[in-house]
Scaffold this motif. Sequence first.
Motif, PDB file in Angstrom:
ATOM      1  N   HIS A 113       0.841  -1.207   0.000  1.00 58.25           N
ATOM      2  CA  HIS A 113       0.000   0.000   0.000  1.00 58.25           C
ATOM      3  C   HIS A 113       0.867   1.245   0.000  1.00 58.25           C
ATOM      4  N   HIS A 147       1.419   3.936   1.989  1.00 56.15           N
ATOM      5  CA  HIS A 147       2.062   4.657   3.093  1.00 56.15           C
ATOM      6  C   HIS A 147       3.582   4.629   2.942  1.00 56.15           C
ATOM      7  N   HIS A 186       6.067   1.756   3.580  1.00 54.25           N
ATOM      8  CA  HIS A 186       5.909   0.535   2.774  1.00 54.25           C
ATOM      9  C   HIS A 186       6.221   0.794   1.304  1.00 54.25           C
ATOM     10  N   HIS A 213      -7.171  -1.524   4.672  1.00 53.77           N
ATOM     11  CA  HIS A 213      -6.384  -0.534   5.430  1.00 53.77           C
ATOM     12  C   HIS A 213      -6.594   0.885   4.882  1.00 53.77           C
ATOM     13  N   ASP A 227      -0.198  -3.479   6.240  1.00 51.70           N
ATOM     14  CA  ASP A 227      -1.057  -3.031   7.337  1.00 51.70           C
ATOM     15  C   ASP A 227      -2.486  -3.431   7.016  1.00 51.70           C
ATOM     16  N   HIS A 250      -5.606   0.469  11.576  1.00 53.35           N
ATOM     17  CA  HIS A 250      -4.917  -0.791  11.877  1.00 53.35           C
ATOM     18  C   HIS A 250      -5.816  -1.695  12.721  1.00 53.35           C
ATOM     19  N   GLU A 306       2.879   4.617  11.949  1.00 54.79           N
ATOM     20  CA  GLU A 306       2.252   5.663  11.163  1.00 54.79           C
ATOM     21  C   GLU A 306       1.525   6.567  12.135  1.00 54.79           C
TER      22      GLU A 306
HETATM   23 ZN   LIG Z   1      -0.132   1.784   6.388  1.00 57.76          ZN
END
Ligand SMILES: [Zn+2]
Length: 334
Positions: A37, A39, A42, A94, A115, A282, A332
């Motif tokens: 994903h 973020h 990642h 997520h 996540d 999360h 995060e």
């Molecule tokens: Zn994330």
Amino acid sequence: MSAPFSWIRAEPHGIHVVPADCWVDPSRPVDRALVTHGHADHARGGHGQTVATPETLAIMDLRYNTREGALPAQYGETLALAGGVTASFIPAGHVLGSAQILLEHAGERVVITGDYKRRPDPTCPPFEVTPCDIFITEATFGLPLFTHPPIEQEIGKLLQALADHPDACVLVGAYALGKAQRVIAELRAAGHHQPIYLHGAMERMCRLYEELGVPLGDLRLVADATKDQMRGHVVVCPPSALNDRWSRRLPDPITAMASGWMRVRQRARQRNVELPLIISDHADWGELTATVEEVNPYETWITHGREEALLRWHELHQRRARALALVGYEDEDD
Ligand SMILES: [Zn+2]
Ligand SMILES: [Zn+2]
């Protein structure tokens, strides 16, 4: 015959899929990356090839201009990688575009969650339980004290504060990718159709969500509004802007923050948050443990977060688990 699961290795900077020579969520540039994903801890720029869902690729393009070498994988699609490995992208619930990645090789199945959460979210499809041998899970909120309340309750608190202070505004600090859009979509679902004012840093991501099919209603920019126009309205900004000079242009802001960390009073105090909203993207403790039970893997690998308690839980429940020492993953602002 090679040893079981020797084809998948947890290295400090990511999960290495050896026969395909590719990496999952690597924290440094590699030739071939599979990304769960968008973020920042990642998804990083600079890979030769990046395989991810079309939504994640669009988010990465917005953040890092990484159009080159982008290879889209739709949810449910199975891609053949080198060395007899296949990869399938499965919803993780997520943020928009977030995926678990199922890797299969020689009859062995490994799921990497990235996540994830189990609560419904109007901005992305729900997490799908996928049976596997090795389940590689996050543990951001891996302590029993972390139980996220129903989001309706937290959105209700926000709307109540607004109703109680019609001459003020409620300033909500929310992570710019995912949390902000989810809070806005949940406000709309709760019947709040008033304009919502955005800090300039949220604008492009909100527009991208709308382009990708997530309607967010009447959004306006703080920069284009007068103080009086914003009285009685919700304003959304990145957490870093909450205590910033920027907020002086707002009418008597009541500061709120939407984060799973708001369960911890000290964290709310540190940020001068008057209205903590416990809203997380999360899994909480109950969801982490219930998910392991549902997936029922041969072994759980724990990537990032608070692995101690989750390891102990596995021990108590006669389940195999190990913690991975990955670097570069952060909490995060979630
Ligand atoms: Zn994330
Ligand atoms: Zn993460």
